[in-house]
Design an enzyme around this catalytic site. Sequence first.
Site, mmCIF file in Angstrom:
data_model
loop_
_atom_site.group_PDB
_atom_site.id
_atom_site.type_symbol
_atom_site.label_atom_id
_atom_site.label_comp_id
_atom_site.label_asym_id
_atom_site.label_seq_id
_atom_site.Cartn_x
_atom_site.Cartn_y
_atom_site.Cartn_z
ATOM 1 C CG LEU A 47 -2.025 -1.006 1.283
ATOM 2 C CD1 LEU A 47 -2.670 -1.011 2.654
ATOM 3 C CD2 LEU A 47 -3.052 -0.704 0.218
ATOM 4 N N GLY A 48 2.002 1.176 0.611
ATOM 5 C CA GLY A 48 2.855 2.350 0.685
ATOM 6 C C GLY A 48 4.122 2.048 1.446
ATOM 7 C CD GLU A 49 9.407 1.035 0.628
ATOM 8 O OE1 GLU A 49 10.411 0.449 1.031
ATOM 9 O OE2 GLU A 49 9.016 0.993 -0.551
ATOM 10 N N GLY A 50 7.364 4.016 3.907
ATOM 11 C CA GLY A 50 7.845 5.202 4.617
ATOM 12 C C GLY A 50 9.162 4.891 5.291
ATOM 13 C CG PHE A 52 6.852 3.371 8.932
ATOM 14 C CD1 PHE A 52 6.339 2.204 8.390
ATOM 15 C CD2 PHE A 52 6.306 4.575 8.524
ATOM 16 C CE1 PHE A 52 5.315 2.234 7.460
ATOM 17 C CE2 PHE A 52 5.269 4.613 7.599
ATOM 18 C CZ PHE A 52 4.772 3.442 7.060
ATOM 19 N N GLY A 53 9.152 1.680 7.292
ATOM 20 C CA GLY A 53 9.044 0.385 6.635
ATOM 21 C C GLY A 53 7.938 0.413 5.601
ATOM 22 C CB SER A 54 6.623 -1.837 3.376
ATOM 23 O OG SER A 54 7.868 -1.474 2.808
ATOM 24 C CB VAL A 55 1.533 -0.088 4.996
ATOM 25 C CG1 VAL A 55 0.138 -0.539 5.400
ATOM 26 C CG2 VAL A 55 2.140 0.761 6.098
ATOM 27 C CG ASP A 167 2.444 12.700 12.448
ATOM 28 O OD1 ASP A 167 2.618 13.829 11.940
ATOM 29 O OD2 ASP A 167 2.809 11.649 11.899
#
Length: 390
Positions: A47-50, A52-55, A167
Amino acid sequence: MGSAFSCCDSDKVDEGVPPRDGHSPWRIFTFKELHSATNGFSEDNKLGEGGFGSVYWGKTSDGLQIAVKQLKSMNSKAEMEFAVEVEVLGRVRHKNLLGLRGYCASAEQRLIVYDYMPNLSLLSHLHGQFAAEVQLDWKKRMKVAIGSAEGLLYLHHEVTPHIIHRDIKASNVLLDSNFDPLVADFGFAKLIPDGVSHMTTRVKGTLGYLAPEYAMWGKVSESCDVYSFGILLLELVTGRKPIEKLPGGVKRTITEWAEPYIEKGRFRELADPKLRGNFDEEQLKQFINAAALCVQSEPERRPNMKEVVELLKGNEPKGKVMQLRLKSVKYGDDLVSMDQASDDEDYESDGKGAGRYDESDAYGVFGAMSNVQKMHDPYKRYADRMGKKG
């Protein structure tokens, strides 16, 4: 962390807190379960990446659609954010907060499991891939504003100890199938003991949403969330980003843009053009008034979230008169000059003026949501294969 999160490799399913407010209890997942649910953490399911890691999108064997956040690194910072999020999510139960569905923690893995939200995030509807479809009519925007505010009211006033989110932004407001909002991503949250009015801490968050006293000096209180919510409210009403790039590289905040219109009472001109004039003008004024109060530069001049909810519902709390000036301060030139790569960058500082940005964390729990159309149901694939064999 150690023993507190060491049961994930077992095949035993542990139940978490009992259900409240209609929510299911959270539980401890096995890594094997989550691996199967996400097609082995397939790129097609991402779904996405940041930072922190991935979802990943997934579907459990009993048909539950989930979003699985897999932490990339196992350093102390990641461990702390994982621990905080599990701790906070395990406490909260409210219809407008994205609760914990479960987690998994082994020697090598840290994963947090949420319910999947089919309408993704507010960001995707205001500025992302759904913006052109204009699914967010005025009625839905009202629902998003009031529901998000009620979720924050619960965090600030009803749960013990009180919780500061730290946040609040469009990517952290998720939308379910009915466009009901759920405030998400508690990795930066702070639990505030009784009797403590504010704390001084390392600054984390997204520039554009940060209260000035927090961005500059690291002073965090419930009022910081109120400020961020005010920016979110302006964004929801106007359809503009918290910080926008102008020709020549100049940056302008949404409050700088909105202030002249508010001062002159030109409220209709603040409404998102995508609404094509289809909104209630009195409600628009209520929302703008609430936002203007929330983004006052002095924390003591801002309403609390109980008062904000009342304002959004059209009830004027005592002493909170119509605010015809934002009186919000600009971020210092040193902060804005550091903001080079993106309008949605995350900001982190030591609370003494030294800071850095990390664009990769900007999109919240579900990431930028670019791969939604490519997600594959692992159990449908299995059923299709079995059907062909038959």
